[in-house]
Design an enzyme around this catalytic site. Structure first.
Site, PDB file in Angstrom:
ATOM      1  CG  MET A 155      44.064  43.032  35.037  1.00 35.49           C
ATOM      2  SD  MET A 155      42.315  42.896  34.647  1.00 35.49           S
ATOM      3  CE  MET A 155      41.697  44.476  35.205  1.00 35.49           C
ATOM      4  CE  LYS A 171      37.390  35.637  35.080  1.00 30.71           C
ATOM      5  NZ  LYS A 171      36.871  36.928  35.487  1.00 30.71           N
ATOM      6  CG  ASP A 177      39.413  33.491  39.518  1.00 35.51           C
ATOM      7  OD1 ASP A 177      39.283  34.696  39.694  1.00 35.51           O
ATOM      8  OD2 ASP A 177      38.631  32.797  38.862  1.00 35.51           O
TER       9      ASP A 177
HETATM   10  N1  SAH Z   1      40.279  41.324  42.378  1.00 34.50           N
HETATM   11  C1  SAH Z   1      41.730  41.409  42.331  1.00 34.50           C
HETATM   12  C2  SAH Z   1      42.227  42.040  41.050  1.00 34.50           C
HETATM   13  C3  SAH Z   1      41.840  41.283  39.797  1.00 34.50           C
HETATM   14  S1  SAH Z   1      42.559  41.978  38.354  1.00 34.50           S
HETATM   15  C4  SAH Z   1      42.215  42.175  43.558  1.00 34.50           C
HETATM   16  O1  SAH Z   1      41.419  42.795  44.273  1.00 34.50           O
HETATM   17  O2  SAH Z   1      43.423  42.107  43.838  1.00 34.50           O
HETATM   18  C5  SAH Z   1      44.062  41.072  38.247  1.00 34.50           C
HETATM   19  C6  SAH Z   1      45.243  42.006  38.418  1.00 34.50           C
HETATM   20  O3  SAH Z   1      45.510  42.234  39.805  1.00 34.50           O
HETATM   21  C7  SAH Z   1      46.556  41.466  37.871  1.00 34.50           C
HETATM   22  O4  SAH Z   1      46.668  41.666  36.492  1.00 34.50           O
HETATM   23  C8  SAH Z   1      47.562  42.318  38.625  1.00 34.50           C
HETATM   24  O5  SAH Z   1      47.655  43.611  38.082  1.00 34.50           O
HETATM   25  C9  SAH Z   1      46.895  42.442  39.985  1.00 34.50           C
HETATM   26  N2  SAH Z   1      47.409  41.451  40.946  1.00 34.50           N
HETATM   27  C10 SAH Z   1      46.704  40.481  41.561  1.00 34.50           C
HETATM   28  N3  SAH Z   1      47.482  39.789  42.412  1.00 34.50           N
HETATM   29  C11 SAH Z   1      48.714  40.345  42.334  1.00 34.50           C
HETATM   30  C12 SAH Z   1      49.967  40.080  42.957  1.00 34.50           C
HETATM   31  N4  SAH Z   1      50.097  39.099  43.848  1.00 34.50           N
HETATM   32  N5  SAH Z   1      51.035  40.853  42.629  1.00 34.50           N
HETATM   33  C13 SAH Z   1      50.914  41.847  41.719  1.00 34.50           C
HETATM   34  N6  SAH Z   1      49.761  42.148  41.106  1.00 34.50           N
HETATM   35  C14 SAH Z   1      48.674  41.411  41.398  1.00 34.50           C
END
Ligand code: SAH
Length: 245
Positions: free
Chosen positions: A170, A56, A34
């Protein structure tokens, strides 16, 4: 027929990859990854490993989920060790369950490898604990991106009246809407909010504000970003460590 490892890549900092995830990456014949998975992880793969990008964006998927499922399945027919590498944890808004069901229905073996979720680790690097004795007894992780074809909100805003910590994933493009909804249910306009962009990486930026002004202060931050709402945000003053280094 191969086996698929539905693997959490952690929130960004490559050292937050689990030992188990690192092992399957090193043994992989193909890695399907991803946008949110740190690309440096791919450097750990063996020579000859294939890479398939199914990136994505927050709300626009480069490949529809149905096609991603099929890509994983086709690779499982071709290779022994298939790693599906996903940002954070596969089950936290990661659609890992859907991918698992698709494989189950086609008799493909799979394993889930949990990852450190951004929902907890990103605030932690910013010095914001999701729970703290005497301040909050629970936290909620909520999608800020609701399905557009729904007429009504899927989020029950009334649930957020307590002082539970709320973490929106998100949600950056909906920050104004989210703040307004929380004020509508009675939270004060001075209620603390932080937006953390690219957490756990060298590009991390954290903006602190209130429900009233956070939108103006944070709207131009780069994604991925998460929103954390709650009194725990105030603890950053004492607990911020990452950006001080
Ligand atoms: N499965 C992932 C989340 C997927 S949804 C998890 O467990 O982290 C994707 C969202 O995660 C993004 O829109 C953002 O809100 C958050 N996100 C993921 N990585 C991030 C990062 N390094 N810093 C800030 N937000 C993050």
């Amino acid at each position: 027929m191969g086996k698929v490892y539905l693997t959490g890549a952690g929130p960004g900092d490559i050292e937050l990859l689990t030992v188990k995830a690192l092992r399957v990456v090193q043994e992989a014949d193909v890695i399907i990854y991803d946008r949110l998975a740190n690309p440096d992880i791919l450097k750990e793969a063996k020579d000859g490993c294939e890479f398939v990008y199914v990136g994505k964006e927050d709300s626009q998927h480069t490949l529809p989920q149905e096609e991603i499922n099929e890509v994983i399945y086709q690779n499982a027919l071709k290779y022994d060790n298939v790693v599906r590498l996903k940002g954070g944890d596969p089950f936290v808004f990661g659609r890992g369950g859907e991918e698992g069901i698709y494989l189950y229905e086609r008799n493909i073996k799979f394993e889930f490898i949990p990852g450190i979720t951004s929902a907890i680790a990103v605030p932690e690097y910013a010095g914001i604990p999701v729970t703290h004795r005497g301040i909050t007894v629970s936290f909620r992780v909520v999608t800020g991106h609701e399905s557009k074809n729904k007429e009504h909100s899927q989020i029950t805003w009334e649930n957020f009246k307590s002082d539970d910590t709320i973490i929106f994933l998100m949600g950056l493009h909906r920050l104004k809407h989210i703040s307004k909804k929380l004020m509508d249910i009675g939270k004060s306009k001075d209620y603390p909010v932080a937006v953390i962009s690219r957490g756990t990486t060298k590009d991390e930026q954290t903006v602190i504000g209130t429900l009233e002004n956070i939108w103006e202060k944070a709207k131009d931050l780069p994604t991925p970003a998460l929103i954390i709402v709650g009194k725990v945000v105030n603890l950053r003053e004492q607990l911020n460590w990452f950006q001080k280094e």
